[in-house]
Design an enzyme around this catalytic site. Structure first.
Site, short mmCIF file in Angstrom:
data_model
loop_
_atom_site.label_atom_id
_atom_site.label_comp_id
_atom_site.label_asym_id
_atom_site.label_seq_id
_atom_site.Cartn_x
_atom_site.Cartn_y
_atom_site.Cartn_z
N ASP A 82 37.99 32.90 38.54
CA ASP A 82 37.53 31.55 38.87
C ASP A 82 37.43 30.57 37.70
OD1 ASP A 82 37.12 33.17 41.07
OD2 ASP A 82 35.10 32.47 41.48
N GLU A 94 28.72 43.80 38.59
CA GLU A 94 29.97 43.10 38.92
C GLU A 94 30.93 43.09 37.72
OE1 GLU A 94 29.11 39.09 40.05
OE2 GLU A 94 31.18 38.63 40.66
C1 DGY Z 1 32.46 32.92 44.40
O1 DGY Z 1 31.82 32.57 45.39
O2 DGY Z 1 32.05 32.87 43.25
C2 DGY Z 1 33.79 33.49 44.59
O3 DGY Z 1 34.36 33.96 43.42
C3 DGY Z 1 34.68 32.48 45.24
O4 DGY Z 1 35.28 33.17 46.21
#
Ligand code: DGY
Length: 435
Positions: free
Chosen positions: A169, A400
């Site tokens: 992201d 995570e």
């Molecule tokens: C989040 O919500 O952070 C995810 O990576 C987007 O799908």
């Protein structure tokens, strides 16, 4: 290592929501596309039915055009996530299913190689073989969508129009495209982030980035999530290394599976014959000695060393000399006191060992790169990539993602982001069992 097996299984059982698995409670309360693929790899080790149902429920959300969305909102009552299904409004596209509700973008196409690996583990399971035959054409349909809709110039490399599609992201890779994404703040709908009230804000993307994620989502919606208009207008238009490497790897898997089942693989072989050499030629960056993503809007390579370049190993794209360079790079990071593989260039001023995709260690990436290194015979480095992940999980828990600087990690008590995380449990389980 064996002591990680039980807790890993328990996490996967706890995150199982009777038909699909959430990545982690609260932060990600639905089904995520590539998370589910990796999760299935772990589930296979203790309950193959879970793995099959996981993939079935993901593909129950396949769009008519073939796309598998990045989020499947199996529950419409869960209101704690932003952007929820109503904000995506995916049904502006007539091919999006009414139920389950979905997002309007995709994620790395891991399903082909996940299916191949499950079959390697359980070659004699009739149930799995029957399921694989049923899933095969759906995965082919997904790949066809990628090449038809996300490669308008028919280059053999597919594009993404949103950082969330890449899985990475807030990687610094996207900073230039984010800065190019300009708009009037009044034109952005009001929204409230949920993630930063659950995870620490300094481990998450910034609000500057979130505004742009929302802007790009709106842009997709404006074009009914139809690629033609998006391709013309989106300020974010990238041929990504990870997306394409994963697709190429899964193409290979489909070819193998097709041969085993006697299915026609000519179309897949055609994609592959174009995609693999194009990736090798267009994305190799001789100066940086790695593969780099290509910015289609600006028409230049984005010159940063980062984890997507290394993922090419898993798809067996590099020549042996290129692979040696990637291997040497990882060895040098190991010798300098980093866990490998950090998600971003540790020598860049943009490196941040804590903030999401700007430098930490990601379990599913270690899993892929471990297997890629093995395929090239770099057994020592592959063993380090595996041992580093096992060490982080053992010391800091099934988080995570993790701190990449060893001296910093030594002072920590937990990993980063969501805890009891499904892909961390699944990848650990698979690596431990793969001795
Ligand atoms: C989040 O919500 O952070 C995810 O990576 C987007 O799908």
């Amino acid at each position: 290592m064996e002591q990680l097996v039980q807790p890993a299984q328990q996490i996967l059982i706890k995150n199982w929501k009777d038909g699909f698995t959430i990545p982690t409670s609260r932060l990600y309360p639905f089904q995520w596309n590539w998370d589910s693929g990796f999760t299935a790899l772990g589930q296979g080790h203790f309950d193959l039915d879970f793995a099959i149902r996981e993939l079935q429920s993901l593909f129950s959300a396949q769009w008519e055009n073939g796309m598998i969305p990045h989020i499947v909102f199996h529950s419409e009552n869960e209101k704690t996530y932003f952007p929820n299904y109503d904000f995506w409004d995916a049904n502006v596209n007539i091919g999006a299913p009414d139920k389950p509700k979905t997002s309007g973008i995709t994620q790395p196409a891991v399903h082909g190689f996940v299916l191949e690996r499950l079959l390697e583990q359980f070659p004699d399971s009739e149930k799995l073989v029957a399921f694989a035959k049923e899933l095969f054409p759906k995965i082919v349909k997904l790949h066809r969508w990628f090449y038809q809709y996300r490669d308008p110039e028919r280059e053999g490399l597919t594009f993404i129009f949103h950082p969330w599609e890449s899985g990475r992201d807030n990687s610094p890779l996207w900073d230039e495209s984010m800065d190019r994404t300009v708009f009037n703040k009044e034109d952005l709908p009001n929204y409230q982030r949920r993630d930063t009230s659950i995870a620490h804000a300094d481990e998450r993307p910034t609000s500057y980035q979130y505004d742009r994620y929302v802007y790009l989502l709106q842009l997709g919606k404006k074009y009914k999530y139809d690629e033609r208009g998006i391709f013309e207008e989106s300020p974010f238009l990238i041929q990504d290394t990870l997306m394409n490497a994963v697709l190429i790897k899964s193409n290979d898997s489909l070819i193998q599976l097709g041969k085993r089942f006697g299915f026609d693989t000519a179309e897949i072989e055609e994609w592959q014959q174009q995609a693999k050499p194009k990736f090798a030629e267009k994305l190799w960056n001789e100066e940086l000695e790695t593969f780099t993503v290509y910015d289609l809007r600006a028409n230049h390579a984005v010159s940063h060393k980062e984890i997507g370049g290394l993922s090419a190993l898993y798809a067996e794209i590099p020549t042996s000399l290129q692979a040696l360079k990637l291997n040497n790079y990882l060895q040098s990071l190991h010798q300098r006191g980093y866990y490998i593989c950090p998600s971003f260039d540790v020598d860049s001023p943009l490196f941040d060992s804590k903030r999401y995709w700007r430098g930490p260690i990601w379990p599913q990436m270690n899993w892929m790169i471990h297997h890629g290194l093995k395929a090239y015979g770099f057994e020592d480095t592959a063993a380090i990539v595996k041992a580093d992940l096992i060490e982080l999980v053992s010391k800091l828990g099934f988080y995570e993602y993790f701190e990449s600087q060893k001296d910093v990690a030594a002072r920590l008590e937990t990993g980063y982001g969501g805890g009891n995380f499904s892909w961390t449990a699944a990848c650990t389980l698979d690596l431990v069992r793969d001795c």
